[in-house]
Write a protein that holds these residues in place. Structure first.
Motif, PDB file in Angstrom:
ATOM      1  N   PHE A 103       3.531 -14.444   5.259  1.00 35.10           N
ATOM      2  CA  PHE A 103       3.952 -13.172   4.583  1.00 35.10           C
ATOM      3  C   PHE A 103       4.760 -13.832   3.166  1.00 35.10           C
ATOM      4  O   PHE A 103       5.345 -14.821   3.438  1.00 35.10           O
ATOM      5  N   SER A 104       4.310 -13.074   2.126  1.00 33.16           N
ATOM      6  CA  SER A 104       5.357 -13.444   0.869  1.00 33.16           C
ATOM      7  C   SER A 104       6.643 -13.015   1.157  1.00 33.16           C
ATOM      8  O   SER A 104       6.984 -12.418   1.967  1.00 33.16           O
ATOM      9  N   PRO A 105       7.760 -13.660   0.251  1.00 28.96           N
ATOM     10  CA  PRO A 105       9.128 -13.431   0.268  1.00 28.96           C
ATOM     11  C   PRO A 105       9.440 -11.939   0.462  1.00 28.96           C
ATOM     12  O   PRO A 105      10.222 -11.435   1.284  1.00 28.96           O
ATOM     13  N   LEU A 106       8.802 -11.028  -0.296  1.00 26.80           N
ATOM     14  CA  LEU A 106       9.229  -9.507  -0.182  1.00 26.80           C
ATOM     15  C   LEU A 106       8.126  -8.923   0.814  1.00 26.80           C
ATOM     16  O   LEU A 106       8.392  -7.562   0.827  1.00 26.80           O
ATOM     17  N   ARG A 107       7.380  -9.640   1.527  1.00 27.17           N
ATOM     18  CA  ARG A 107       6.344  -9.065   2.494  1.00 27.17           C
ATOM     19  C   ARG A 107       5.439  -7.988   1.852  1.00 27.17           C
ATOM     20  O   ARG A 107       5.132  -6.979   2.444  1.00 27.17           O
ATOM     21  N   LEU A 108       4.999  -8.276   0.487  1.00 29.25           N
ATOM     22  CA  LEU A 108       3.966  -7.475  -0.129  1.00 29.25           C
ATOM     23  C   LEU A 108       2.698  -7.890  -0.037  1.00 29.25           C
ATOM     24  O   LEU A 108       1.607  -7.207  -0.281  1.00 29.25           O
ATOM     25  N   TRP A 109       2.659  -9.301   0.159  1.00 23.86           N
ATOM     26  CA  TRP A 109       1.346  -9.614   0.205  1.00 23.86           C
ATOM     27  C   TRP A 109       1.246 -10.804   1.693  1.00 23.86           C
ATOM     28  O   TRP A 109       2.381 -11.332   1.603  1.00 23.86           O
ATOM     29  N   THR A 110      -0.063 -11.086   2.102  1.00 25.59           N
ATOM     30  CA  THR A 110      -0.094 -12.179   3.060  1.00 25.59           C
ATOM     31  C   THR A 110      -1.091 -13.033   2.712  1.00 25.59           C
ATOM     32  O   THR A 110      -1.926 -12.821   1.791  1.00 25.59           O
ATOM     33  N   GLY A 127       9.331   3.415 -13.176  1.00 27.19           N
ATOM     34  CA  GLY A 127       9.243   3.005 -11.684  1.00 27.19           C
ATOM     35  C   GLY A 127       7.873   2.133 -11.553  1.00 27.19           C
ATOM     36  O   GLY A 127       8.090   1.052 -10.829  1.00 27.19           O
ATOM     37  N   GLY A 128       6.790   2.352 -12.139  1.00 26.29           N
ATOM     38  CA  GLY A 128       5.551   1.617 -12.124  1.00 26.29           C
ATOM     39  C   GLY A 128       5.911   0.290 -12.686  1.00 26.29           C
ATOM     40  O   GLY A 128       5.279  -0.683 -12.298  1.00 26.29           O
ATOM     41  N   GLY A 129       6.564   0.150 -13.745  1.00 24.74           N
ATOM     42  CA  GLY A 129       6.910  -1.063 -14.576  1.00 24.74           C
ATOM     43  C   GLY A 129       7.711  -1.980 -13.653  1.00 24.74           C
ATOM     44  O   GLY A 129       7.522  -3.123 -13.486  1.00 24.74           O
ATOM     45  N   VAL A 130       8.618  -1.458 -13.120  1.00 25.62           N
ATOM     46  CA  VAL A 130       9.729  -2.343 -12.043  1.00 25.62           C
ATOM     47  C   VAL A 130       8.857  -2.638 -11.079  1.00 25.62           C
ATOM     48  O   VAL A 130       9.086  -3.918 -10.618  1.00 25.62           O
ATOM     49  N   ALA A 131       8.032  -1.921 -10.302  1.00 20.81           N
ATOM     50  CA  ALA A 131       7.162  -2.287  -9.282  1.00 20.81           C
ATOM     51  C   ALA A 131       6.322  -3.571  -9.535  1.00 20.81           C
ATOM     52  O   ALA A 131       6.166  -4.321  -8.836  1.00 20.81           O
ATOM     53  N   ALA A 132       5.522  -3.543 -10.638  1.00 21.63           N
ATOM     54  CA  ALA A 132       4.587  -4.199 -11.213  1.00 21.63           C
ATOM     55  C   ALA A 132       5.441  -5.597 -11.151  1.00 21.63           C
ATOM     56  O   ALA A 132       4.507  -6.445 -10.739  1.00 21.63           O
ATOM     57  N   VAL A 133       6.560  -5.805 -11.732  1.00 20.14           N
ATOM     58  CA  VAL A 133       7.152  -6.873 -12.146  1.00 20.14           C
ATOM     59  C   VAL A 133       7.506  -7.633 -10.591  1.00 20.14           C
ATOM     60  O   VAL A 133       7.343  -8.869 -10.323  1.00 20.14           O
ATOM     61  N   PHE A 134       7.982  -6.671  -9.684  1.00 24.30           N
ATOM     62  CA  PHE A 134       8.411  -7.480  -8.352  1.00 24.30           C
ATOM     63  C   PHE A 134       6.823  -7.680  -7.600  1.00 24.30           C
ATOM     64  O   PHE A 134       7.051  -8.849  -6.938  1.00 24.30           O
ATOM     65  N   ILE A 135       5.943  -6.990  -7.651  1.00 24.13           N
ATOM     66  CA  ILE A 135       4.834  -7.443  -7.156  1.00 24.13           C
ATOM     67  C   ILE A 135       4.207  -8.576  -7.902  1.00 24.13           C
ATOM     68  O   ILE A 135       3.551  -9.470  -6.899  1.00 24.13           O
ATOM     69  N   LEU A 136       4.171  -8.896  -9.179  1.00 23.75           N
ATOM     70  CA  LEU A 136       3.641 -10.127  -9.730  1.00 23.75           C
ATOM     71  C   LEU A 136       4.462 -11.420  -9.020  1.00 23.75           C
ATOM     72  O   LEU A 136       4.005 -12.343  -9.067  1.00 23.75           O
ATOM     73  N   VAL A 137       5.937 -11.092  -9.335  1.00 25.77           N
ATOM     74  CA  VAL A 137       6.793 -12.124  -9.035  1.00 25.77           C
ATOM     75  C   VAL A 137       6.458 -12.458  -7.258  1.00 25.77           C
ATOM     76  O   VAL A 137       6.479 -13.560  -7.066  1.00 25.77           O
ATOM     77  N   ASP A 138       6.211 -11.640  -6.561  1.00 25.70           N
ATOM     78  CA  ASP A 138       6.271 -11.850  -5.069  1.00 25.70           C
ATOM     79  C   ASP A 138       4.698 -12.559  -4.998  1.00 25.70           C
ATOM     80  O   ASP A 138       4.675 -13.511  -4.127  1.00 25.70           O
ATOM     81  N   ILE A 170       0.773  -1.125  -0.148  1.00 18.46           N
ATOM     82  CA  ILE A 170      -0.009   0.015   0.086  1.00 18.46           C
ATOM     83  C   ILE A 170       0.844   1.264  -0.070  1.00 18.46           C
ATOM     84  O   ILE A 170       0.620   2.405  -0.729  1.00 18.46           O
ATOM     85  N   THR A 171       2.157   1.277   0.650  1.00 17.57           N
ATOM     86  CA  THR A 171       2.899   2.356   0.575  1.00 17.57           C
ATOM     87  C   THR A 171       3.486   2.587  -0.695  1.00 17.57           C
ATOM     88  O   THR A 171       3.472   3.754  -1.271  1.00 17.57           O
ATOM     89  N   ILE A 172       3.914   1.460  -1.214  1.00 21.19           N
ATOM     90  CA  ILE A 172       4.490   1.581  -2.600  1.00 21.19           C
ATOM     91  C   ILE A 172       3.466   2.185  -3.603  1.00 21.19           C
ATOM     92  O   ILE A 172       3.733   3.045  -4.411  1.00 21.19           O
ATOM     93  N   ALA A 173       2.327   1.667  -3.603  1.00 24.35           N
ATOM     94  CA  ALA A 173       1.216   2.154  -4.388  1.00 24.35           C
ATOM     95  C   ALA A 173       0.961   3.535  -4.071  1.00 24.35           C
ATOM     96  O   ALA A 173       0.656   4.609  -5.084  1.00 24.35           O
TER      97      ALA A 173
END
Length: 432
Positions: A138-145, A34-45, A8-11
């Motif tokens: 928590f997911s590996p990058l702690r972006l999802w639970t 920045g949005g593209g890079v963040a989207a990749v990390f979010i999807l991978v996570d 949520i902070t990244i968004a």
């Protein structure tokens, strides 16, 4: 899957940069990149979070709980996956259970486990269910639970607080029961149960001399007697609506159970049998048992006793008691009577008294006692004190009538009832 505060902070940051880019065009490429890079990390996570193996939970419940007493519950969390996991765990406690150390948050090593112990305090008696534990992974990058439940449904028993019984047991082992206020009265020779022969002592009654032994020894020999054993004590506890009132934050009924446990332990140590019957909306019956080891049987019988909203029918209770206990016994009835109960209570207790030695243990309300002792500063206070005095006078009148019919009475505050009842038992025991 649910987003965490990090996502949520990244968004929010990305949205703020986008707003700034709308005002200043050179920021637009940074915003898009920045949005593209963040989207990749979010999807991978989120994919990695789905692929994580769910942990399992093993809980080991204590054999028993006591109300208001803190107990430690061990829990073991297993991670079957090849990656370490960050987990938040909240066990499935019963509704009346409280723990100050949940939820637990920590990391589970890859293909390893973590052992956790947390304290639990349960405030009500009976069977209690522990549901499967709630887990937040928590997911590996702690972006999802990811939420799940693990473990088994388990049931445990919550008993009355028998700490006074344990304290008395320890003191009795050291012959120091008087430290709790329990007075052991010496009534040697009153019950006429033969114990042993001994030399005559000055002051012995002539009826105690064993003339046959005297003629053989050519010296006076006396019989020595001890308190009769193998007597029966029946505890009759009122389970009606009057016992639901709180006294010191605890129902009066639970105070009665604590007093019953101490009395039962005292009687079993004396060699007596102890039976239990419920009255006032309860038809429970425990036939008399004997031996200190029978405390387990008594606890297992009493732990799930509950009060009802029904009024107490003392006549029906007296008939059931007389039917089930025909041999002469010491009957101890625990209740909270009032002045208007006299016409319903006196005759049933007289009927019991014809066959059994009878004790009525009556609970005083602490709030009523405090009110009568509080000075009246205004007219309303004076009216309350006057009404309280009338209320106590009516109760005292009923107790006086019972004593006139040969029924022992104990009128005590809840906190003083266990010791008062144990002393009343020791005082009335010689009459059985």
């Amino acid at each position: 899957m649910q987003p965490t505060r990090h996502l949520i902070t990244i968004a929010i940051i990305w949205a703020m940069v986008g707003f700034a880019a709308s005002l200043w065009e050179p920021l637009a490429p940074i915003w898009l990149w920045g949005g593209g890079v963040a989207a990749v990390f979010i999807l991978v996570d989120i994919v990695a979070g789905f692929l994580q193996k769910l942990p399992t939970v093993e809980r080991t419940l204590p054999g028993r709980f006591a109300i208001g007493i803190e107990q430690m519950v061990p829990v073991k969390l297993h991670n079957p996956g090849a990656m370490s996991l960050r987990v938040q765990c909240y066990d499935g406690l019963p509704g009346d259970a409280v723990s100050g150390e949940l939820p637990w948050t920590g990391r589970l090593p890859a293909r390893g486990h973590a052992a956790v112990k947390y304290p639990v305090t349960i405030s009500e008696r009976g069977l209690k269910d522990f549901a499967p534990a709630h887990l937040r992974i928590f997911s590996p990058l702690r972006l999802w639970t990811r939420n799940c439940r693990s473990g088994e449904n388990q049931t445990t028993r919550v008993y009355p607080n028998y700490e006074p019984v344990l304290r008395y047991a320890l003191l009795a082992m050291a012959n120091r029961a008087e430290q709790m206020g329990i007075v052991k009265k010496n009534r040697t020779g009153m019950s006429r149960e033969f114990h042993q022969l001994r030399d005559y002592q000055l002051g012995d009654q002539l009826s105690k001399i064993d003339w046959k032994s005297t003629s053989k020894r050519l010296s006076l020999i006396s019989r020595d007697y001890q308190e009769q054993r193998d007597q029966t004590v029946i505890l009759a506890v009122d389970c009606g609506r009057r016992m639901r009132a709180l006294d010191g934050g605890v129902p009066q009924f639970d105070h009665c159970l604590n007093a019953m446990l101490l009395l039962a332990y005292t009687a079993l140590r004396q060699g007596d049998h102890v039976g239990i019957i419920g009255i006032g909306g309860s038809d429970r019956w425990l036939p008399p048992v004997k031996g200190v080891q029978s405390m387990t049987t008594i606890l297992n019988h009493l732990y799930d006793y509950e009060t009802s909203t029904s009024p107490s029918d003392f006549s029906e209770a007296a008939e059931r008691l007389m039917t089930r206990q025909r041999r002469r016994a010491l009957v101890v009835m625990l209740s909270n009577i009032r002045g208007e109960d006299g016409h319903q209570l006196i005759e049933p207790l007289r009927m019991i008294r014809r066959r059994h030695v009878t004790i009525l243990a009556n609970l005083q309300e602490e709030s009523v006692t405090k009110r009568i002792e509080t000075p009246a500063a205004a007219l309303d206070d004076a009216l309350e004190v006057g009404a309280t005095a009338i209320y106590l006078e009516e109760r005292a009148k009923v107790l006086g009538e019972l004593r006139a019919h040969g029924i022992f009475t104990v009128d005590s505050l809840a906190k003083e009832l266990p010791i008062a009842l144990a002393n009343a038992y020791l005082g009335a025991r010689e009459m059985v």
